[in-house]
Write a protein that holds these residues in place. Sequence first.
Motif, short mmCIF file in Angstrom:
data_model
loop_
_atom_site.label_atom_id
_atom_site.label_comp_id
_atom_site.label_asym_id
_atom_site.label_seq_id
_atom_site.Cartn_x
_atom_site.Cartn_y
_atom_site.Cartn_z
N ARG A 1 -22.46 5.48 15.67
CA ARG A 1 -20.80 5.71 15.15
C ARG A 1 -20.45 4.12 14.54
O ARG A 1 -19.74 4.49 13.44
N GLU B 1 -19.41 3.53 10.63
CA GLU B 1 -18.03 3.27 10.27
C GLU B 1 -17.69 1.87 9.65
O GLU B 1 -16.77 1.84 8.85
N THR C 1 -11.64 8.81 6.94
CA THR C 1 -12.71 8.03 8.03
C THR C 1 -12.94 6.69 7.53
O THR C 1 -13.41 6.35 6.15
#
Length: 295
Positions: free
Chosen positions: A31, A35, A52
């Motif tokens: 994750r 990101e 996002t």
Amino acid sequence: MTTMAADTRLAPERAESASDIRRHELAAFLRSRRERITPEQVGLARGRRRRTPGLRREEVAQLSAVGVTWYTWLEQARDIQVSVQVLDALARALLLDPSERAHLFALAGAADPAPGTECPAVTPALRTMLEQLDPIPACVQNSRYDVLAYNRTYARLLCDLDAVAPEDRNCLLLAFTHDDWRASIVDLPEVTRMMAAKFRASMAGHLAEPAWKALVHRLEERSPEFREVWERHEVVDQRGRTKYIRNAHVGLLHVEHVNLWLGPSSGPRLVSYPPVDARTRDRLEELHRLASDAA
């Protein structure tokens, strides 16, 4: 009438297993890497409705050619098996550097089929230590007998190691296939038998790793002697001992084989060969002078 109060004590929660911890670490790592990457870095359009940070899960799935649901399960720390092919694809899609790639495979409990050439065990300080040990021959080896670094005296101890291709600088391979290396070993049959037994003992913790299996396959193809020794299934632990080396430049050397572990005993180690007697000390100094002149 007396009534027994119900036991309201709660049973202790099940301790989180090592695999649970590793899955959650893997999920968090994926994750965080997802990101930090912008769509532009991987050739995707940003679009107007992007909430996002970094890439979306479906974009990572697209870039690595895996299913969106399956990748989502990975980030949710689901208990699923991950192949090395998928890990390799994820490492490429997420633009991981060598350290991050190694961390990804470690968290997944898998062996990297294409590990980086740089060895984190050989630091600049360790290379300096190797140089300062001269004229005592010394090198850094991993548990697979790969020679990761060495000093000048070691470079001329058993053969001209600088002339050996980096991918062939493996003591087990050289002991069974390299003529000059084999000629330098006194009591060759016993030494090669012990090396194979030590290698088999170390390999018990790496049976599924491609690099270990590839080395065994290579040795079996090139050395009937190795095939015969390997079939005995002998194992011994790693321990030092005195040995004789017949050096092509300065003659017979009597040295102590010393292992200095740089981590767990199954990992890399500093191997050195201090002299047992004054004659060997003088000959090692001469060998170092010859190696320095040739450098």
